[in-house]
Design a protein around this motif. Sequence first.
Motif, PDB file in Angstrom:
ATOM      1  N   SER A 267       0.843  -1.175  -0.192  1.00  0.00           N
ATOM      2  CA  SER A 267       0.150  -0.162  -0.222  1.00  0.00           C
ATOM      3  C   SER A 267       0.788   1.287  -0.315  1.00  0.00           C
ATOM      4  O   SER A 267       1.026   2.572   0.171  1.00  0.00           O
ATOM      5  CB  SER A 267      -0.292  -0.146   1.192  1.00  0.00           C
ATOM      6  OG  SER A 267      -0.431  -0.731   2.309  1.00  0.00           O
ATOM      7  N   VAL A 268       1.851   0.906  -0.329  1.00  0.00           N
ATOM      8  CA  VAL A 268       2.516   2.025  -0.007  1.00  0.00           C
ATOM      9  C   VAL A 268       2.796   2.950  -1.899  1.00  0.00           C
ATOM     10  O   VAL A 268       3.240   2.338  -1.866  1.00  0.00           O
ATOM     11  CB  VAL A 268       4.177   2.175   0.078  1.00  0.00           C
ATOM     12  CG1 VAL A 268       5.305   3.385   0.153  1.00  0.00           C
ATOM     13  CG2 VAL A 268       4.297   1.375   1.628  1.00  0.00           C
ATOM     14  N   PRO A 269       2.776   4.425  -1.657  1.00  0.00           N
ATOM     15  CA  PRO A 269       2.554   4.427  -3.252  1.00  0.00           C
ATOM     16  C   PRO A 269       4.351   5.179  -3.843  1.00  0.00           C
ATOM     17  O   PRO A 269       5.025   4.963  -3.127  1.00  0.00           O
ATOM     18  CB  PRO A 269       2.439   5.838  -3.013  1.00  0.00           C
ATOM     19  CG  PRO A 269       1.835   6.622  -0.993  1.00  0.00           C
ATOM     20  CD  PRO A 269       2.078   5.145  -0.603  1.00  0.00           C
ATOM     21  N   TRP A 270       3.757   5.160  -5.319  1.00  0.00           N
ATOM     22  CA  TRP A 270       5.503   4.551  -5.520  1.00  0.00           C
ATOM     23  C   TRP A 270       5.454   5.710  -7.201  1.00  0.00           C
ATOM     24  O   TRP A 270       4.981   6.047  -7.608  1.00  0.00           O
ATOM     25  CB  TRP A 270       5.951   3.712  -5.848  1.00  0.00           C
ATOM     26  CG  TRP A 270       5.017   2.022  -7.224  1.00  0.00           C
ATOM     27  CD1 TRP A 270       3.857   2.044  -6.466  1.00  0.00           C
ATOM     28  CD2 TRP A 270       5.245   2.248  -8.350  1.00  0.00           C
ATOM     29  NE1 TRP A 270       3.586   1.199  -7.041  1.00  0.00           N
ATOM     30  CE2 TRP A 270       4.501   1.496  -8.712  1.00  0.00           C
ATOM     31  CE3 TRP A 270       6.147   2.430  -9.579  1.00  0.00           C
ATOM     32  CZ2 TRP A 270       4.332   0.080  -9.652  1.00  0.00           C
ATOM     33  CZ3 TRP A 270       6.639   2.025 -10.195  1.00  0.00           C
ATOM     34  CH2 TRP A 270       4.968   0.571 -10.507  1.00  0.00           C
ATOM     35  N   VAL A 271       6.370   6.452  -7.665  1.00  0.00           N
ATOM     36  CA  VAL A 271       6.635   6.704  -8.465  1.00  0.00           C
ATOM     37  C   VAL A 271       7.686   6.783  -9.285  1.00  0.00           C
ATOM     38  O   VAL A 271       8.332   6.051  -8.841  1.00  0.00           O
ATOM     39  CB  VAL A 271       7.116   8.352  -7.659  1.00  0.00           C
ATOM     40  CG1 VAL A 271       7.816   9.330  -8.812  1.00  0.00           C
ATOM     41  CG2 VAL A 271       6.103   9.280  -7.123  1.00  0.00           C
ATOM     42  N   PHE A 272       7.256   6.404 -10.563  1.00  0.00           N
ATOM     43  CA  PHE A 272       8.527   5.897 -11.784  1.00  0.00           C
ATOM     44  C   PHE A 272       9.176   7.289 -12.330  1.00  0.00           C
ATOM     45  O   PHE A 272       7.903   7.873 -13.380  1.00  0.00           O
ATOM     46  CB  PHE A 272       8.196   5.214 -12.293  1.00  0.00           C
ATOM     47  CG  PHE A 272       8.508   4.226 -13.285  1.00  0.00           C
ATOM     48  CD1 PHE A 272       8.709   4.474 -15.002  1.00  0.00           C
ATOM     49  CD2 PHE A 272       9.791   3.881 -13.275  1.00  0.00           C
ATOM     50  CE1 PHE A 272       9.506   3.896 -16.021  1.00  0.00           C
ATOM     51  CE2 PHE A 272      10.951   3.181 -14.270  1.00  0.00           C
ATOM     52  CZ  PHE A 272      10.371   3.305 -15.609  1.00  0.00           C
ATOM     53  N   LEU A 273      10.515   7.403 -12.359  1.00  0.00           N
ATOM     54  CA  LEU A 273      10.586   8.887 -13.265  1.00  0.00           C
ATOM     55  C   LEU A 273      11.217   8.910 -14.831  1.00  0.00           C
ATOM     56  O   LEU A 273      11.990   7.593 -14.247  1.00  0.00           O
ATOM     57  CB  LEU A 273      11.444   9.591 -12.383  1.00  0.00           C
ATOM     58  CG  LEU A 273      10.978   9.669 -11.192  1.00  0.00           C
ATOM     59  CD1 LEU A 273      12.268  10.818 -10.247  1.00  0.00           C
ATOM     60  CD2 LEU A 273       9.843  10.761 -10.753  1.00  0.00           C
ATOM     61  N   PHE A 274      10.764   9.205 -16.053  1.00  0.00           N
ATOM     62  CA  PHE A 274      11.214   8.603 -16.694  1.00  0.00           C
ATOM     63  C   PHE A 274      11.636   9.164 -17.736  1.00  0.00           C
ATOM     64  O   PHE A 274      11.225  10.794 -17.539  1.00  0.00           O
ATOM     65  CB  PHE A 274      10.375   7.379 -17.472  1.00  0.00           C
ATOM     66  CG  PHE A 274       8.897   7.958 -17.894  1.00  0.00           C
ATOM     67  CD1 PHE A 274       8.300   7.254 -16.835  1.00  0.00           C
ATOM     68  CD2 PHE A 274       8.956   8.251 -19.356  1.00  0.00           C
ATOM     69  CE1 PHE A 274       7.356   8.246 -17.091  1.00  0.00           C
ATOM     70  CE2 PHE A 274       7.494   9.063 -19.856  1.00  0.00           C
ATOM     71  CZ  PHE A 274       6.636   9.245 -18.946  1.00  0.00           C
ATOM     72  N   ARG A 275      12.247   9.236 -18.982  1.00  0.00           N
ATOM     73  CA  ARG A 275      12.389  10.219 -20.269  1.00  0.00           C
ATOM     74  C   ARG A 275      12.842   9.699 -21.286  1.00  0.00           C
ATOM     75  O   ARG A 275      13.651   8.827 -21.346  1.00  0.00           O
ATOM     76  CB  ARG A 275      13.988  10.763 -18.742  1.00  0.00           C
ATOM     77  CG  ARG A 275      15.077  12.230 -19.607  1.00  0.00           C
ATOM     78  CD  ARG A 275      15.994  12.109 -19.365  1.00  0.00           C
ATOM     79  NE  ARG A 275      16.768  13.668 -20.216  1.00  0.00           N
ATOM     80  CZ  ARG A 275      17.841  14.207 -19.166  1.00  0.00           C
ATOM     81  NH1 ARG A 275      18.195  13.845 -18.641  1.00  0.00           N
ATOM     82  NH2 ARG A 275      18.592  15.306 -20.734  1.00  0.00           N
ATOM     83  N   GLU A 276      12.969  10.444 -22.513  1.00  0.00           N
ATOM     84  CA  GLU A 276      13.186  10.712 -23.321  1.00  0.00           C
ATOM     85  C   GLU A 276      14.799   9.375 -23.305  1.00  0.00           C
ATOM     86  O   GLU A 276      15.930   9.993 -23.014  1.00  0.00           O
ATOM     87  CB  GLU A 276      13.531  11.964 -24.361  1.00  0.00           C
ATOM     88  CG  GLU A 276      14.261  11.593 -25.600  1.00  0.00           C
ATOM     89  CD  GLU A 276      13.862  10.342 -26.779  1.00  0.00           C
ATOM     90  OE1 GLU A 276      12.437  10.740 -26.255  1.00  0.00           O
ATOM     91  OE2 GLU A 276      14.305   9.374 -26.544  1.00  0.00           O
ATOM     92  N   PRO A 277      14.781   8.159 -23.789  1.00  0.00           N
ATOM     93  CA  PRO A 277      15.619   7.467 -24.102  1.00  0.00           C
ATOM     94  C   PRO A 277      16.626   7.045 -24.725  1.00  0.00           C
ATOM     95  O   PRO A 277      17.713   7.115 -23.850  1.00  0.00           O
ATOM     96  CB  PRO A 277      14.757   6.079 -24.602  1.00  0.00           C
ATOM     97  CG  PRO A 277      13.617   6.078 -25.416  1.00  0.00           C
ATOM     98  CD  PRO A 277      13.504   7.703 -25.135  1.00  0.00           C
ATOM     99  N   VAL A 278      16.764   8.571 -25.471  1.00  0.00           N
ATOM    100  CA  VAL A 278      18.437   8.724 -26.312  1.00  0.00           C
ATOM    101  C   VAL A 278      19.219   9.760 -25.470  1.00  0.00           C
ATOM    102  O   VAL A 278      19.996   9.384 -24.733  1.00  0.00           O
ATOM    103  CB  VAL A 278      18.504   9.226 -27.581  1.00  0.00           C
ATOM    104  CG1 VAL A 278      18.817   9.835 -27.825  1.00  0.00           C
ATOM    105  CG2 VAL A 278      17.188   8.453 -28.923  1.00  0.00           C
ATOM    106  N   GLU A 279      18.646  10.296 -24.490  1.00  0.00           N
ATOM    107  CA  GLU A 279      19.021  11.345 -23.736  1.00  0.00           C
ATOM    108  C   GLU A 279      19.683  11.181 -22.215  1.00  0.00           C
ATOM    109  O   GLU A 279      20.595  10.770 -21.983  1.00  0.00           O
ATOM    110  CB  GLU A 279      18.336  12.395 -22.891  1.00  0.00           C
ATOM    111  CG  GLU A 279      17.342  12.950 -24.312  1.00  0.00           C
ATOM    112  CD  GLU A 279      16.500  14.296 -23.977  1.00  0.00           C
ATOM    113  OE1 GLU A 279      16.244  14.562 -23.038  1.00  0.00           O
ATOM    114  OE2 GLU A 279      16.393  15.118 -24.539  1.00  0.00           O
ATOM    115  N   VAL A 280      18.844  10.020 -22.065  1.00  0.00           N
ATOM    116  CA  VAL A 280      18.791   8.838 -20.982  1.00  0.00           C
ATOM    117  C   VAL A 280      20.351   8.251 -20.560  1.00  0.00           C
ATOM    118  O   VAL A 280      21.117   7.855 -20.272  1.00  0.00           O
ATOM    119  CB  VAL A 280      18.289   8.278 -20.366  1.00  0.00           C
ATOM    120  CG1 VAL A 280      18.543   6.569 -19.845  1.00  0.00           C
ATOM    121  CG2 VAL A 280      17.032   8.783 -19.621  1.00  0.00           C
ATOM    122  N   LEU A 281      20.649   7.336 -22.544  1.00  0.00           N
ATOM    123  CA  LEU A 281      21.514   6.654 -22.614  1.00  0.00           C
ATOM    124  C   LEU A 281      22.731   7.015 -23.258  1.00  0.00           C
ATOM    125  O   LEU A 281      23.716   7.238 -23.668  1.00  0.00           O
ATOM    126  CB  LEU A 281      21.289   5.612 -23.955  1.00  0.00           C
ATOM    127  CG  LEU A 281      20.126   5.019 -23.952  1.00  0.00           C
ATOM    128  CD1 LEU A 281      19.685   3.693 -24.594  1.00  0.00           C
ATOM    129  CD2 LEU A 281      20.744   4.233 -22.266  1.00  0.00           C
TER     130      LEU A 281
END
Lengths: 76, 315
Positions: free
Chosen positions: B165-179
Motif C-alpha cells: 500500500s505504499v505509493p510509488w513514483v516512476f521517473l522516466f525520460r526520452e531514452p536517447v537522452e538517458v543513454l
Amino acid sequence: MNPEHASTSTVESFEAFRRLVLAEPALQARLRSIREWPPFVDAVVDTAAQYGITLTEADVLAARDASRRSWLERWI
Amino acid sequence: MDLSASPSPFDGWTPIRVHWRREPAVEWCWTDGLSFDDPFFAQTIERALRRPFSLLFRRETPLDTLDELEPGLEPSGFVFHVSRCRSTLVAQMLASVPQHLVLSEPIPVDHILGAVAPEADRVRWLRAMISALGRRRRGDERGYVLKLDAWHTRHLATIRRAFPSVPWVFLFREPVEVLVSQLRHRGAQMVPGAIDPAVFELDSDSIARMPQEEYCARVLAAICRAALEHRDEQALFLDYRELPGAVFERVLGAFGLECDAAERATMEAATRLDAKNPVLPFTAVRDAGDGEASYELRQAVERWVRPLYDELLAC
C-alpha cells in the motif's frame, strides 16, 4: 616471535577490545566524544590497558586502515 | 543522542550493508547527529566514517533478527527511475525539509534485493531492513521516502509484496537522452556483467557479444517494461519534462506529505543546485540531451525502447 603470529595476536586483541566497547554504552559514549585521531588513538590504547588488553598506537592505526579498506572494497 | 539514556541499543546506529555469510549479518555504523541529506546514502555513511569511533567500532547483528527491532517509520513513498532523469533532484527536494527522512539508493536495500533466497525471506528481510533504516533520528519526522537504484525497478514484484500500500513514483525520460548520458558516464546497470544480466532478462553469453548501444538500450527497456508491468493504483508515472514542478503538484500529494510555504520555498531553492553536487549551481548545459547520439544508439533506442517510452507517456 613470528611477525605473522604477532599480527594475528594483535588483530585478536583489537577484536577483543572492540567487543568490549560494543557491550559497554559508557565506553562507547567516552570514545564517541573524541573526534580527532591522535587523542582518539591515545584513548583507545589507554582504555584497552585499563581492561588488560595491550594495544599500541600502531595496532590501532592498523585497525583503522583495515576498516577503511573494508568499506572501500565493498563493491568487490 | 545519549545512548545510555535511550531505550534501544540501536538508537544512533544505521545499517550500512549486509554480509552474506553462512549466517547473514547486518553491519551497523554509528551515525548519530548526521542528517541523511547528501545526494546519496553512501555519502552520508562516508561522512560518518570520518569520525574515529564510527570507523573503528561498527557492529553486526544477525539478519534474521532484524525484524525483532522496534519498528521504524512506515515509508511514505518509493521513487523508482530510469536514471539520469532528475531522480536525485526529486530526492534532494524532499530531503531539504528536515522532517523528511529521505534515503537515496541505500546500500543495504540493494544488498537485500540482490539476494538469491526464497521470495518469502527476501520480502521479510526487505520489510525489516527498510524499517531499520527508517528508525527515527530526530523525533519529529513526518515522512520517509526511499529513492531506489534504477535496476531496483526490476524488483518491483518483491517490493510490492513487501509494501503493497505504499505509493510509488516512476521517473522516466526520452531514452536517447538517458543513454547519451549513460554512455558518457555509466551507472552500474550499464556495465555488462556488473549486475547479474538475468535481472534484465539477458544472459552472460549474449551480452558479451552485444554492441554497447544494444546492451544499454535493452537494460533501459527492461527497467521501463518492469514499471509498466507493475503499474497499479499506487503508481504515479512522471516524465522528466514535468520536473521539478510535478514534485509540488503531484509527488507531495501522492506521498501524503504536507509542506507549508516556507518548506516549499526550501524545496524550490534545491532546484537551483546541481542535485548530485549541491555546491554547484544546476546548469542546463551539463544536463544536455541527445546531441551526441550515434546512429547505432538511435537505432537501438528505436528497436528496444521507443514503444515502451511511448507507452509510458500515455500513462
